[in-house]
Design an enzyme around this catalytic site. Structure first.
Site, PDB file in Angstrom:
ATOM      1  N   GLU A 193      14.066  17.677   2.722  1.00  0.00           N
ATOM      2  CA  GLU A 193      14.177  18.930   1.894  1.00  0.00           C
ATOM      3  C   GLU A 193      12.691  19.591   1.968  1.00  0.00           C
ATOM      4  OE1 GLU A 193      16.109  16.886  -1.464  1.00  0.00           O
ATOM      5  OE2 GLU A 193      17.633  18.489  -1.326  1.00  0.00           O
TER       6      GLU A 193
ATOM      7  N   GLU B 188      21.233  10.670  -0.126  1.00  0.00           N
ATOM      8  CA  GLU B 188      21.592  10.728  -1.429  1.00  0.00           C
ATOM      9  C   GLU B 188      23.025  10.493  -1.766  1.00  0.00           C
ATOM     10  OE1 GLU B 188      20.066  13.190   0.279  1.00  0.00           O
ATOM     11  OE2 GLU B 188      18.442  13.873  -0.728  1.00  0.00           O
TER      12      GLU B 188
ATOM     13  N   GLY C  51      14.705  14.123  -0.359  1.00  0.00           N
ATOM     14  CA  GLY C  51      13.722  15.165  -0.542  1.00  0.00           C
ATOM     15  C   GLY C  51      12.616  15.290   0.355  1.00  0.00           C
TER      16      GLY C  51
ATOM     17  N   ALA D 165      12.929  11.571  -3.283  1.00  0.00           N
ATOM     18  CA  ALA D 165      12.704  11.579  -4.413  1.00  0.00           C
ATOM     19  C   ALA D 165      12.394  10.137  -4.828  1.00  0.00           C
ATOM     20  CB  ALA D 165      13.667  11.854  -5.413  1.00  0.00           C
TER      21      ALA D 165
HETATM   22  N1  CAA Z   1      11.565   5.811  -3.800  1.00  0.00           N
HETATM   23  C1  CAA Z   1      11.037   4.824  -4.396  1.00  0.00           C
HETATM   24  N2  CAA Z   1      10.603   3.691  -3.647  1.00  0.00           N
HETATM   25  C2  CAA Z   1      11.044   3.786  -2.344  1.00  0.00           C
HETATM   26  C3  CAA Z   1      11.825   4.874  -1.732  1.00  0.00           C
HETATM   27  C4  CAA Z   1      12.191   5.896  -2.711  1.00  0.00           C
HETATM   28  N3  CAA Z   1      12.691   6.966  -2.188  1.00  0.00           N
HETATM   29  N4  CAA Z   1      12.058   4.513  -0.446  1.00  0.00           N
HETATM   30  C5  CAA Z   1      11.124   3.419  -0.287  1.00  0.00           C
HETATM   31  N5  CAA Z   1      10.721   3.087  -1.554  1.00  0.00           N
HETATM   32  C6  CAA Z   1       9.922   1.692  -1.537  1.00  0.00           C
HETATM   33  C7  CAA Z   1      10.670   0.404  -1.461  1.00  0.00           C
HETATM   34  O1  CAA Z   1      11.337   0.333  -2.875  1.00  0.00           O
HETATM   35  C8  CAA Z   1       9.645  -0.485  -1.348  1.00  0.00           C
HETATM   36  O2  CAA Z   1       9.053  -0.949  -2.524  1.00  0.00           O
HETATM   37  P1  CAA Z   1       8.928  -2.545  -3.014  1.00  0.00           P
HETATM   38  O3  CAA Z   1       7.927  -2.995  -1.782  1.00  0.00           O
HETATM   39  O4  CAA Z   1       7.936  -2.291  -4.183  1.00  0.00           O
HETATM   40  O5  CAA Z   1      10.016  -3.077  -2.875  1.00  0.00           O
HETATM   41  C9  CAA Z   1       8.781   0.191  -0.231  1.00  0.00           C
HETATM   42  O6  CAA Z   1       9.002   1.455  -0.676  1.00  0.00           O
HETATM   43  C10 CAA Z   1       9.112  -0.186   1.131  1.00  0.00           C
HETATM   44  O7  CAA Z   1      10.682   0.204   1.411  1.00  0.00           O
HETATM   45  P2  CAA Z   1      11.547  -0.642   2.029  1.00  0.00           P
HETATM   46  O8  CAA Z   1      11.146  -2.043   1.722  1.00  0.00           O
HETATM   47  O9  CAA Z   1      13.020  -0.210   1.677  1.00  0.00           O
HETATM   48  O10 CAA Z   1      11.338  -0.453   3.736  1.00  0.00           O
HETATM   49  P3  CAA Z   1      12.423  -0.606   5.017  1.00  0.00           P
HETATM   50  O11 CAA Z   1      11.377   0.113   5.856  1.00  0.00           O
HETATM   51  O12 CAA Z   1      13.179  -1.558   4.886  1.00  0.00           O
HETATM   52  O13 CAA Z   1      13.366   0.921   4.688  1.00  0.00           O
HETATM   53  C11 CAA Z   1      14.078   3.085   4.027  1.00  0.00           C
HETATM   54  C12 CAA Z   1      12.912   2.305   4.519  1.00  0.00           C
HETATM   55  C13 CAA Z   1      15.328   3.293   5.012  1.00  0.00           C
HETATM   56  C14 CAA Z   1      13.180   4.467   4.104  1.00  0.00           C
HETATM   57  C15 CAA Z   1      14.512   2.481   2.793  1.00  0.00           C
HETATM   58  O14 CAA Z   1      13.193   2.406   2.116  1.00  0.00           O
HETATM   59  C16 CAA Z   1      15.246   3.562   2.019  1.00  0.00           C
HETATM   60  O15 CAA Z   1      16.417   3.638   2.490  1.00  0.00           O
HETATM   61  N6  CAA Z   1      14.758   4.289   0.935  1.00  0.00           N
HETATM   62  C17 CAA Z   1      15.244   5.339   0.345  1.00  0.00           C
HETATM   63  C18 CAA Z   1      15.727   6.459   1.011  1.00  0.00           C
HETATM   64  C19 CAA Z   1      16.829   7.268   0.141  1.00  0.00           C
HETATM   65  O16 CAA Z   1      17.526   6.975  -0.331  1.00  0.00           O
HETATM   66  N7  CAA Z   1      16.051   8.619  -0.106  1.00  0.00           N
HETATM   67  C20 CAA Z   1      16.826   9.666  -1.019  1.00  0.00           C
HETATM   68  C21 CAA Z   1      16.373   9.690  -2.310  1.00  0.00           C
HETATM   69  S1  CAA Z   1      17.221  10.561  -3.423  1.00  0.00           S
HETATM   70  C22 CAA Z   1      16.475  12.093  -3.105  1.00  0.00           C
HETATM   71  O17 CAA Z   1      15.726  12.420  -2.215  1.00  0.00           O
HETATM   72  C23 CAA Z   1      17.182  13.331  -4.000  1.00  0.00           C
HETATM   73  C24 CAA Z   1      16.587  14.590  -3.569  1.00  0.00           C
HETATM   74  O18 CAA Z   1      17.471  15.214  -3.052  1.00  0.00           O
HETATM   75  C25 CAA Z   1      15.404  15.176  -4.203  1.00  0.00           C
END
Ligand code: CAA
Length: 259
Positions: free
Chosen positions: A113, A133, A110, A67
């Site tokens: 999912e 999450e 997500g 998400a």
């Molecule tokens: N939402 C919004 N933006 C995101 C994102 C997310 N889920 N994941 C990555 N991004 C963005 C980052 O903020 C970053 O943007 P900026 O350059 O503007 O800062 C860009 O994408 C690149 O991300 P990273 O610099 O973090 O890239 P990385 O290669 O170092 O790491 C990653 C990759 C491990 C996927 C890391 O981005 C991460 O942990 N992302 C979040 C993953 C997460 O927590 N997902 C669960 C979301 S909640 C959910 O999904 C609820 C549900 O059940 C529906």
């Protein structure tokens, strides 16, 4: 064809529609716009007789990172309650044609999912699956707690959801989450080839088979077997069944018409 901002829609081979998640700046995070476009594209594909199978993919590095956390950050509890995303998820889950996820790189939250809504997951060796999450103080909100346990069993589902740890493609294969692991550069090619194979079958038999298999999630065995028997009887009335059997006898490939 409808034009979208967050997805790309293409027809790589006859009968197969490819939907590519396309938000590289946000690791394909599933903002509401993206989910709305995806659900619209699937509704269109459902109505289009030329589309037999849909393949969904991301980029070489990320299927989807979950998400959109930045969008979620601004939502109040009432905002979450009024949110359109559950409706979009319901459209995605309701898609009745076969749906294959071709996954490279991160497939998280997500994004995972979404991959689990697909009927088959083909993963590149570099794919990583996770439900992180818990790191945000929340839990999966689009089916993760329910679908993952049905796919990989209690212990691994608990480990992934409670710890947020990722698993690699090989472990996802062993656990039954994915159907095949390929070299990353071949993931989409393999998913498209599989989609093409499925698209060549009777669309009625394929749809009924999908419905019967998914019913196993919801029904006791005796009811599931009864459903299968009725579905089998229904297929006995189709022209495609006649064609399939006649083609076998005549030692020629069948030409299914979905009748
Ligand atoms: N939402 C919004 N933006 C995101 C994102 C997310 N889920 N994941 C990555 N991004 C963005 C980052 O903020 C970053 O943007 P900026 O350059 O503007 O800062 C860009 O994408 C690149 O991300 P990273 O610099 O973090 O890239 P990385 O290669 O170092 O790491 C990653 C990759 C491990 C996927 C890391 O981005 C991460 O942990 N992302 C979040 C993953 C997460 O927590 N997902 C669960 C979301 S909640 C959910 O999904 C609820 C549900 O059940 C529906």
């Amino acid at each position: 064809m409808t034009s979208y901002s967050d997805i790309l829609v293409d027809t790589p081979v006859d009968g197969v529609q490819l939907i590519r998640l396309n938000r590289p700046e946000a690791h394909n995070a599933l903002r509401t716009t993206l989910l709305g476009e995806l659900s619209q594209a699937l509704r269109d594909a459902e109505q289009d007789d030329q589309v037999h199978v849909v393949v969904i993919t991301g980029s070489e590095k990320v299927f989807a990172a979950g998400a959109d956390i930045k969008e979620m950050a601004d939502l109040s509890p009432v905002g979450i309650w009024k949110d359109k995303r559950p409706q979009h998820w319901n459209s995605i889950k309701a898609f009745q044609k076969p749906f294959i996820a071709a996954v490279n790189g991160y497939c998280l939250g997500g994004g995972m999912e979404l991959a689990m809504c697909a009927d088959i997951i083909i993963a590149g060796e570099d794919a990583q699956f996770g439900q992180p999450e818990i790191n945000l103080g929340i839990i999966p909100g689009a089916g993760g707690t329910q679908r993952l346990i049905r796919s990989v069993g209690k212990s691994l589902a608990m480990k992934m959801i409670l710890s947020g740890e990722f698993i690699k493609a090989g472990d996802a294969l062993t656990a039954g989450l994915v159907a095949e692991v390929t070299q990353p550069e071949l993931t989409l090619k393999r998913a498209t080839a599989l989609a093409k194979t499925i698209a060549s079958k009777s669309p009625i038999a394929v749809r009924v088979a999908k419905e019967a298999i998914l019913a196993a999630y919801e029904t006791p065995l005796s009811q599931g077997l009864e459903l299968e028997r009725k579905a089998f009887l229904f297929l006995a009335s189709t022209d495609d069944r006649q064609e399939g059997i006649q083609a076998f006898m005549a030692k020629r490939p069948p030409q299914f018409k979905g009748q």
